[in-house]
Design an enzyme around this catalytic site. Structure first.
Site, PDB file in Angstrom:
ATOM      1  N   CYS A 120      -1.892   8.820   4.464  1.00 35.23           N
ATOM      2  CA  CYS A 120      -2.550   8.046   2.975  1.00 35.23           C
ATOM      3  C   CYS A 120      -3.674   8.544   2.810  1.00 35.23           C
ATOM      4  O   CYS A 120      -3.799   9.162   1.242  1.00 35.23           O
ATOM      5  CB  CYS A 120      -2.005   6.448   2.896  1.00 35.23           C
ATOM      6  SG  CYS A 120      -0.329   5.727   3.725  1.00 35.23           S
ATOM      7  N   GLU A 162       0.976  -1.111  -0.336  1.00 32.76           N
ATOM      8  CA  GLU A 162      -0.188   0.074  -0.309  1.00 32.76           C
ATOM      9  C   GLU A 162       1.088   1.058   0.346  1.00 32.76           C
ATOM     10  O   GLU A 162       1.515   1.500   0.970  1.00 32.76           O
ATOM     11  CB  GLU A 162      -1.115  -0.220   1.105  1.00 32.76           C
ATOM     12  CG  GLU A 162      -1.933   0.612   1.204  1.00 32.76           C
ATOM     13  CD  GLU A 162      -1.782   2.385   1.762  1.00 32.76           C
ATOM     14  OE1 GLU A 162      -1.787   3.735   1.132  1.00 32.76           O
ATOM     15  OE2 GLU A 162      -1.786   2.459   3.416  1.00 32.76           O
TER      16      GLU A 162
END
Length: 543
Positions: A327, A293
């Protein structure tokens, strides 16, 4: 020997404590913060059953109070990477042989230890080491990490129960083996829960792990490692090391027993890792699992029907909680002209009401960014906006690193929808907005979809159901986590599995059953009860 089929039902997500005035949890957390600050912490690596101290000490400072020294950790080198791999491989056979109910018990006990005895310590080390306020620490280093542990036990038990059908005279079964070799976990600074989940999800499946956290997350990482050991995790199952990236990669990615990587970090680093693995593919015993990720340039798209209060709140929280260092943080917003003035006023009012400072003062909504390198990068983007006629600063813009790495939450209006701060990941408290004509909503959908290479999170704010449906359809590939009338942050384990595609990663959805499949290798076993004794089939006989 298993004497029963054990059931681990879906857990309830860990309740979030409020830390309100006069609450017991607030009192305990403040005491823990004082205790942690009074101690000079000597943090070793954990390799096999050993606490490894190299003497190469790296000091740890709170990002919001750089004059204070929390202590130091002992940095390693290539030799320690090799030691960690050796320890993982040595522990592998015994760990893979541990029954599922005994493996599960370790991680469930760790979750309970965090929920009770060590809650304030997980939160306190996160607050001081990563400059998170009490609420941001609570939802991360307590609740989310507890949820990862409990939900992954449930998900893995569901996987183990999945079995094929059998025809008459035959019994078919699947066993879910760990990968052949060791798993490498590389974790970021911004979420203690990610630091906990990446190594434990692989270990729960029977793998042994080499874990390298970001240097700026070591303080909370070592706390979690100590809890795992108290919960009964055997030596060598997870090996915690503090080394630089090149040393780690040189040893791990050339090792024949490298079986997979569980990664969260930058897109550039992940791309380099993937390339190195590809170049070394002939070295490995099996094809490594690559799970990552990475970055995001997350959007909030407002329709002309949006409620200005809902939109402003989604932006204030989504862009500026934990200083925008998520994020999933809202980084670019598209606002129709009919709402722009009202939303601008609400954003300015909100930012002016934010208090900024140390984490020990619980009234501070904003704390410091993680380190000087990050501070300088974020400031450079703000300076570009200040000096470019294509951008206007709506609010914020001040930066000061004299006592801590403090950057005022900043809102930039970009006159050009492809202005640099609309396109590039900044990873700080900077929100860029583009004001568009309401009649151009469909063209803006194309802008949202094509402006950034990332596809992590995004949201649509609208009262118009047709607009919601259109955006949901047209932005299908633009975000792995899509939100309707909410901020694009705050995914909850078991509720919103997290991950994106495109340049945002492999979309293997942490916090779901999907992720755990990546750390397992299935073997099909067929047993025939009365096997044939003649090769001839009936069709071979004459009429």
């Amino acid at each position: 020997m298993n004497l029963g089929y054990f059931n681990y039902p879906a857990p309830v997500n860990e309740p979030v404590l409020g830390y309100g005035p006069g609450s017991k949890e607030k009192e305990v957390l403040k005491q823990t913060l004082q205790e942690l600050k009074k101690t000079t912490h000597d943090v070793p690596m954990y390799i096999g059953g050993q606490e490894v101290r190299t003497g190469k000490k790296v000091t740890m400072h709170p990002p919001h109070e750089i004059a204070h020294t929390l202590g130091f950790f002992h940095a390693g080198d290539e030799s320690h990477v090799q030691q960690a791999i050796d320890a993982a491989l040595q522990a592998k056979a015994a760990w893979a042989a541990v029954s599922w109910e005994n493996r599960a018990a370790i991680f469930l006990k760790a979750a309970d230890l965090i929920a009770t005895k060590y809650r304030s310590y997980m939160n306190g080390t996160t607050m001081l080491g990563q400059s998170k306020n009490a609420y941001q620490a609570e939802i991360d280093s307590a609740c989310e990490i507890i949820d990862f542990l409990r939900w992954n036990v449930h998900f893995l038990s569901e996987i183990y129960r999945q079995q094929p059908i059998s025809s008459p005279g035959v019994h078919n079964r699947l066993e879910y083996r760990p990968l052949e070799g060791f798993v490498l976990a590389i974790t970021p600074f911004n979420f203690t829960a990610i630091g906990g989940n990446l190594p434990t999800s692989a270990a729960m499946c029977g793998n042994t792990v080499v874990w390298k956290p970001a240097n700026t997350q070591v303080f909370s990482a070592q706390m979690f490692m100590r809890i795992l050991k108290e919960a009964g995790l055997p030596d060598g199952v997870i090996n915690l090391i503090y080394v630089d990236g090149p040393a780690l990669g040189k040893v791990c990615f050339s090792h024949p027993d490298f079986a997979g990587i569980h990664f969260t970090g930058s897109t550039g680093v992940f791309n380099a890792i993937w390339k190195t693995i590809g170049e070394n593919i002939s070295r490995y015993r099996s094809y490594p699992r690559i799970v990552g990720e990475t970055g995001g340039k997350d959007f909030v798209l407002a329709h002309e029907s949006a409620d200005p209060d809902v939109l402003a709140t989604a932006l204030l929280r989504g862009a500026f909680e934990f200083q925008g260092q998520k994020c999933s943080a809202a980084s670019r917003a598209y606002i129709p002209e009919n709402l722009a003035a009202a939303v601008k006023a609400k954003l300015i009012e909100g930012i002016n009401s934010f208090k900024m400072g140390t984490v020990e003062n619980f009234s501070n909504f904003i704390n410091a960014v993680i380190d000087e390198k990050s501070f300088d990068k974020i400031q450079s983007y703000i300076d570009k906006a200040k000096n470019d006629p294509k951008a206007v600063i709506w609010a914020g813009g001040k930066c000061d690193k004299s006592k801590g790495y403090f950057i005022e939450p900043t809102v930039i209006e970009a006159k050009d929808p492809k202005f640099v701060t609309m396109c590039e990941e900044i990873f700080g408290p900077v929100l860029t907005v583009y004001v568009y004509k309401p009649s151009e909503f469909e063209q803006v959908l194309d802008l949202v979809n094509t402006t950034s290479p990332y596809a992590l999170t995004g949201s649509i704010i609208s009262k118009d159901r047709n607009a919601v449906e259109l955006a949901t359809d047209r932005l299908r590939q633009a975000a792995g986590n899509f939100y309707i009338n909410d901020k694009p942050t705050g995914a909850v384990v078991g509720q919103q599995p997290f991950g994106g595609a495109r340049a945002s990663g492999t979309n293997d959805k942490a916090g779901s059953i999907l992720n755990l499949y990546r750390w397992l290798s299935a073997r099909t076993i067929k047993e025939t009860f009365v096997p044939p004794t003649d090769y001839r089939y009936p069709f071979l006989s004459q009429e």
